[in-house]
Write an enzyme that holds these catalytic residues in place. Sequence first.
Site, PDB file in Angstrom:
ATOM      1  N   THR A  84       0.273  13.638  -3.241  1.00 54.93           N
ATOM      2  CA  THR A  84       0.433  15.084  -3.106  1.00 54.93           C
ATOM      3  C   THR A  84       1.807  15.438  -2.564  1.00 54.93           C
ATOM      4  OG1 THR A  84      -1.931  15.378  -2.809  1.00 54.93           O
ATOM      5  CG2 THR A  84      -0.556  17.145  -1.969  1.00 54.93           C
ATOM      6  N   THR A 120      -0.605  18.561   4.802  1.00 53.74           N
ATOM      7  CA  THR A 120       0.036  18.636   3.480  1.00 53.74           C
ATOM      8  C   THR A 120       0.632  20.024   3.243  1.00 53.74           C
ATOM      9  OG1 THR A 120      -2.031  19.318   2.453  1.00 53.74           O
ATOM     10  CG2 THR A 120      -1.585  16.948   2.503  1.00 53.74           C
ATOM     11  N   GLN A 131     -10.360  13.159   0.386  1.00 49.77           N
ATOM     12  CA  GLN A 131      -9.953  12.635   1.697  1.00 49.77           C
ATOM     13  C   GLN A 131     -10.771  11.373   2.049  1.00 49.77           C
ATOM     14  OE1 GLN A 131     -10.398  16.447   1.712  1.00 49.77           O
ATOM     15  NE2 GLN A 131      -8.357  16.261   0.885  1.00 49.77           N
ATOM     16  N   GLY A 172      -4.974  14.260  -3.680  1.00 52.77           N
ATOM     17  CA  GLY A 172      -4.217  13.832  -4.857  1.00 52.77           C
ATOM     18  C   GLY A 172      -4.931  12.622  -5.419  1.00 52.77           C
ATOM     19  N   HIS A 173      -5.596  12.788  -6.548  1.00 51.50           N
ATOM     20  CA  HIS A 173      -6.409  11.708  -7.124  1.00 51.50           C
ATOM     21  C   HIS A 173      -5.755  11.234  -8.415  1.00 51.50           C
ATOM     22  CE1 HIS A 173     -10.115  13.478  -4.838  1.00 51.50           C
ATOM     23  NE2 HIS A 173      -9.191  12.995  -4.035  1.00 51.50           N
ATOM     24  N   ASP A 188      -6.855   8.305   0.023  1.00 44.84           N
ATOM     25  CA  ASP A 188      -6.037   7.532  -0.917  1.00 44.84           C
ATOM     26  C   ASP A 188      -6.570   6.118  -1.153  1.00 44.84           C
ATOM     27  OD1 ASP A 188      -4.361   9.755  -0.989  1.00 44.84           O
ATOM     28  OD2 ASP A 188      -3.187   9.018   0.715  1.00 44.84           O
ATOM     29  N   LYS A 202     -10.043   6.888  -5.045  1.00 43.72           N
ATOM     30  CA  LYS A 202     -11.232   7.645  -5.486  1.00 43.72           C
ATOM     31  C   LYS A 202     -11.082   8.111  -6.929  1.00 43.72           C
ATOM     32  CE  LYS A 202     -10.567  10.358  -1.973  1.00 43.72           C
ATOM     33  NZ  LYS A 202      -9.603   9.593  -1.189  1.00 43.72           N
ATOM     34  N   GLY A 203      -9.867   8.614  -7.272  1.00 42.24           N
ATOM     35  CA  GLY A 203      -9.641   9.122  -8.632  1.00 42.24           C
ATOM     36  C   GLY A 203      -9.944   8.059  -9.665  1.00 42.24           C
ATOM     37  N   LEU A 251      -7.072  -4.913  -4.471  1.00 42.01           N
ATOM     38  CA  LEU A 251      -7.063  -6.318  -4.041  1.00 42.01           C
ATOM     39  C   LEU A 251      -5.797  -7.013  -4.533  1.00 42.01           C
ATOM     40  CD1 LEU A 251      -8.797  -8.454  -2.557  1.00 42.01           C
ATOM     41  CD2 LEU A 251      -9.694  -9.138  -4.789  1.00 42.01           C
TER      42      LEU A 251
HETATM   43  P1  GDP Z   1      -7.311   8.797  -4.074  1.00 41.63           P
HETATM   44  O1  GDP Z   1      -6.735   9.951  -3.329  1.00 41.63           O
HETATM   45  O2  GDP Z   1      -8.355   8.081  -3.289  1.00 41.63           O
HETATM   46  O3  GDP Z   1      -7.771   9.162  -5.457  1.00 41.63           O
HETATM   47  O4  GDP Z   1      -6.123   7.739  -4.239  1.00 41.63           O
HETATM   48  P2  GDP Z   1      -4.619   8.073  -4.722  1.00 41.63           P
HETATM   49  O5  GDP Z   1      -4.634   8.341  -6.174  1.00 41.63           O
HETATM   50  O6  GDP Z   1      -3.998   9.075  -3.832  1.00 41.63           O
HETATM   51  O7  GDP Z   1      -3.911   6.700  -4.383  1.00 41.63           O
HETATM   52  C1  GDP Z   1      -4.347   5.478  -4.920  1.00 41.63           C
HETATM   53  C2  GDP Z   1      -3.181   4.861  -5.694  1.00 41.63           C
HETATM   54  O8  GDP Z   1      -3.465   3.506  -5.961  1.00 41.63           O
HETATM   55  C3  GDP Z   1      -2.945   5.509  -7.042  1.00 41.63           C
HETATM   56  O9  GDP Z   1      -1.572   5.441  -7.332  1.00 41.63           O
HETATM   57  C4  GDP Z   1      -3.744   4.635  -7.995  1.00 41.63           C
HETATM   58  O10 GDP Z   1      -3.230   4.632  -9.323  1.00 41.63           O
HETATM   59  C5  GDP Z   1      -3.537   3.280  -7.374  1.00 41.63           C
HETATM   60  N1  GDP Z   1      -4.635   2.322  -7.541  1.00 41.63           N
HETATM   61  C6  GDP Z   1      -5.984   2.543  -7.560  1.00 41.63           C
HETATM   62  N2  GDP Z   1      -6.648   1.373  -7.624  1.00 41.63           N
HETATM   63  C7  GDP Z   1      -5.722   0.394  -7.643  1.00 41.63           C
HETATM   64  C8  GDP Z   1      -5.776  -1.031  -7.664  1.00 41.63           C
HETATM   65  O11 GDP Z   1      -6.845  -1.646  -7.649  1.00 41.63           O
HETATM   66  N3  GDP Z   1      -4.589  -1.708  -7.641  1.00 41.63           N
HETATM   67  C9  GDP Z   1      -3.389  -1.065  -7.619  1.00 41.63           C
HETATM   68  N4  GDP Z   1      -2.281  -1.795  -7.612  1.00 41.63           N
HETATM   69  N5  GDP Z   1      -3.292   0.273  -7.598  1.00 41.63           N
HETATM   70  C10 GDP Z   1      -4.438   0.990  -7.600  1.00 41.63           C
HETATM   71  P1  IMO Z   2      -7.077  12.307  -0.942  1.00 42.57           P
HETATM   72  O1  IMO Z   2      -8.270  13.056  -1.489  1.00 42.57           O
HETATM   73  C1  IMO Z   2      -4.631  11.271   2.511  1.00 42.57           C
HETATM   74  C2  IMO Z   2      -4.244  14.270   5.675  1.00 42.57           C
HETATM   75  C3  IMO Z   2      -2.837  14.842   5.849  1.00 42.57           C
HETATM   76  C4  IMO Z   2      -2.852  15.153   7.326  1.00 42.57           C
HETATM   77  C5  IMO Z   2      -4.293  15.625   7.574  1.00 42.57           C
HETATM   78  C6  IMO Z   2      -4.468  17.131   7.545  1.00 42.57           C
HETATM   79  O2  IMO Z   2      -5.959  12.194  -1.894  1.00 42.57           O
HETATM   80  O3  IMO Z   2      -7.502  11.013  -0.335  1.00 42.57           O
HETATM   81  P2  IMO Z   2      -4.421  18.984   5.644  1.00 42.57           P
HETATM   82  O4  IMO Z   2      -3.405  19.277   4.576  1.00 42.57           O
HETATM   83  O5  IMO Z   2      -5.767  18.668   5.125  1.00 42.57           O
HETATM   84  O6  IMO Z   2      -4.430  20.037   6.705  1.00 42.57           O
HETATM   85  O7  IMO Z   2      -3.861  17.663   6.375  1.00 42.57           O
HETATM   86  O8  IMO Z   2      -5.064  15.056   6.522  1.00 42.57           O
HETATM   87  N1  IMO Z   2      -4.788  14.377   4.303  1.00 42.57           N
HETATM   88  C7  IMO Z   2      -4.849  13.343   3.451  1.00 42.57           C
HETATM   89  N2  IMO Z   2      -4.397  12.075   3.575  1.00 42.57           N
HETATM   90  N3  IMO Z   2      -5.289  11.653   1.404  1.00 42.57           N
HETATM   91  C8  IMO Z   2      -5.768  12.909   1.274  1.00 42.57           C
HETATM   92  O9  IMO Z   2      -6.539  13.295   0.233  1.00 42.57           O
HETATM   93  C9  IMO Z   2      -5.527  13.834   2.319  1.00 42.57           C
HETATM   94  N4  IMO Z   2      -5.826  15.141   2.510  1.00 42.57           N
HETATM   95  C10 IMO Z   2      -5.381  15.445   3.736  1.00 42.57           C
HETATM   96  O10 IMO Z   2      -1.864  13.884   5.521  1.00 42.57           O
HETATM   97  O11 IMO Z   2      -2.651  13.991   8.093  1.00 42.57           O
HETATM   98 MG    MG Z   3      -4.869  10.670  -2.734  1.00 42.59          MG
END
Ligand code: GDP
Ligand code: IMO
Ligand code: MG
Length: 428
Positions: free
Chosen positions: A300, A130, A224, A40-41, A13, A16-17, A332
């Site tokens: 997610t 998850t 991840q 979840g991206h 999280d 990356k997305g 930031l």
């Molecule tokens: P990922 O799994 O690495 O793709 O990240 P997620 O999408 O799960 O979580 C990142 C969250 O932070 C999302 O809700 C993005 O929209 C948000 N996000 C990404 N970059 C920034 C940023 O620079 N500032 C803020 N406030 N939110 C951001």
């Molecule tokens: P993205 O790509 C954050 C965590 C789960 C749990 C552990 C094992 O959005 O960054 P699993 O379902 O893989 O058996 O869960 O890994 N986990 C993540 N945490 N972001 C993710 O993906 C994750 N994918 C799995 O919360 O602790």
């Molecule tokens: Mg995510």
Amino acid sequence: MTTVSVIGSQWGDEGKGKIVDILAGKAEMVVRYQGGNNAGHTLVVGNKKTIFHLIPSGILRPGVQCVLAQGLVVDLKVLCEEIDMLEEAGVPGINNLTISEKAHLILPHHIMLDKLREQSKSGSVPVGSTLRGIGPCYEDKIGRRGIRIGDLYQVDVIKPNLEATLEYWRPMLEARGEVVPTADEVISALQPYADKIKKYVRDTVSYVHEAVEAGKDLLLEGAQGVMLDIDHGTYPFVTSSNTISGAACTGIGMGPTRVDEVVAIVKTYTTRVGAGPFPTELDDADGQYMRDKGAEYGSTTGRPRRCGWYDAVIAKRVTRINGTTRLALTKLDVLTGLKELKICVAYELDGKEINDVPLHGLERVKPIYKTMPGWSEDISGAQSIDDLPQTAKDYIQELARLTGAPILLVSVGPDRDHTILLEDLYSK
Ligand code: GDP
Ligand code: IMO
Ligand code: MG
């Protein structure tokens, strides 16, 4: 041509997305290669938010070829829902999707097993999964009992193999009160999805390498984060795939010599969802501030994310493991308004100072912090590093110094536009 690999460098999280969407503006092909719909991206384009669990985050860029490579584990229902959503929205990129015939399928018994494990009913440690069936699917793959996407189109292959796999698990599932479906039931439930995706399925090794040989610019999208890697993460509180940059080579079928840049996505603080050690976790007002301001709730599962300070001990180790060449610093803007910022520069374990991640005892370490002044100015409109307050500049320079790689970009908000890009990695 240039191949850029993007990986999460904390516990997922990191953003990356968003960053893949930014870099995909110049790339010609985006490839996902590990994990599944545990990811979840999130992409935000002009106030419209889209969350992808499987489809590569380059799909919103017209003309970009998106590939789901063989290292993934795929829940066909989730994949078809994402394809439907993109078709309904008229996203042209969906016509350029390709899915590996060798990616493994997540089946109903995988999801049952995940649930039983989280309830400690199978002798496993609950990790806060998850519950998408990821771990058990990889387990069947490594146990040579898995079913691959290409098997769907070969009845004489899928049926006996699936029967054998279900028989393998039957005693354990039935002893815990689960009803095991028959192979025919599983196959007929998958049939409509198999029909829908058939036109996208092929050997992605040749497809990706044809692009490489044609001189195309590639972007490899990790899911991840490194601390969730099955070998390098906080075992057993990890996911079931390799999440480090090297995983792109096995998950796609590409030699390490083909990867030119490794961009580590680094949140400027730390979050974690699920169980496991987290040395810099904050259980106070500062942690709540990060959760509220950063909307730190899982993309997610919707679970609140645990929040804490930046951990440079982990970051430095991750740079080594990944061969990181550039940093993408995210969120930031979330730190705006905090008077002081802390960076963990070492740990104390059993009275001794240590500078690396120990095999045991990470849950007991005391972080040793360096404190830096914060800033209060709104930075979300910053277009260049010079637009940032001096204290914010000092903070990110210190993160980069301690992490051991130069900054490629700084993200100051969720939208595409909230990005300070310092350099273009693609030459075209
Ligand atoms: P990922 O799994 O690495 O793709 O990240 P997620 O999408 O799960 O979580 C990142 C969250 O932070 C999302 O809700 C993005 O929209 C948000 N996000 C990404 N970059 C920034 C940023 O620079 N500032 C803020 N406030 N939110 C951001
Ligand atoms: P993205 O790509 C954050 C965590 C789960 C749990 C552990 C094992 O959005 O960054 P699993 O379902 O893989 O058996 O869960 O890994 N986990 C993540 N945490 N972001 C993710 O993906 C994750 N994918 C799995 O919360 O602790
Ligand atoms: Mg995510």
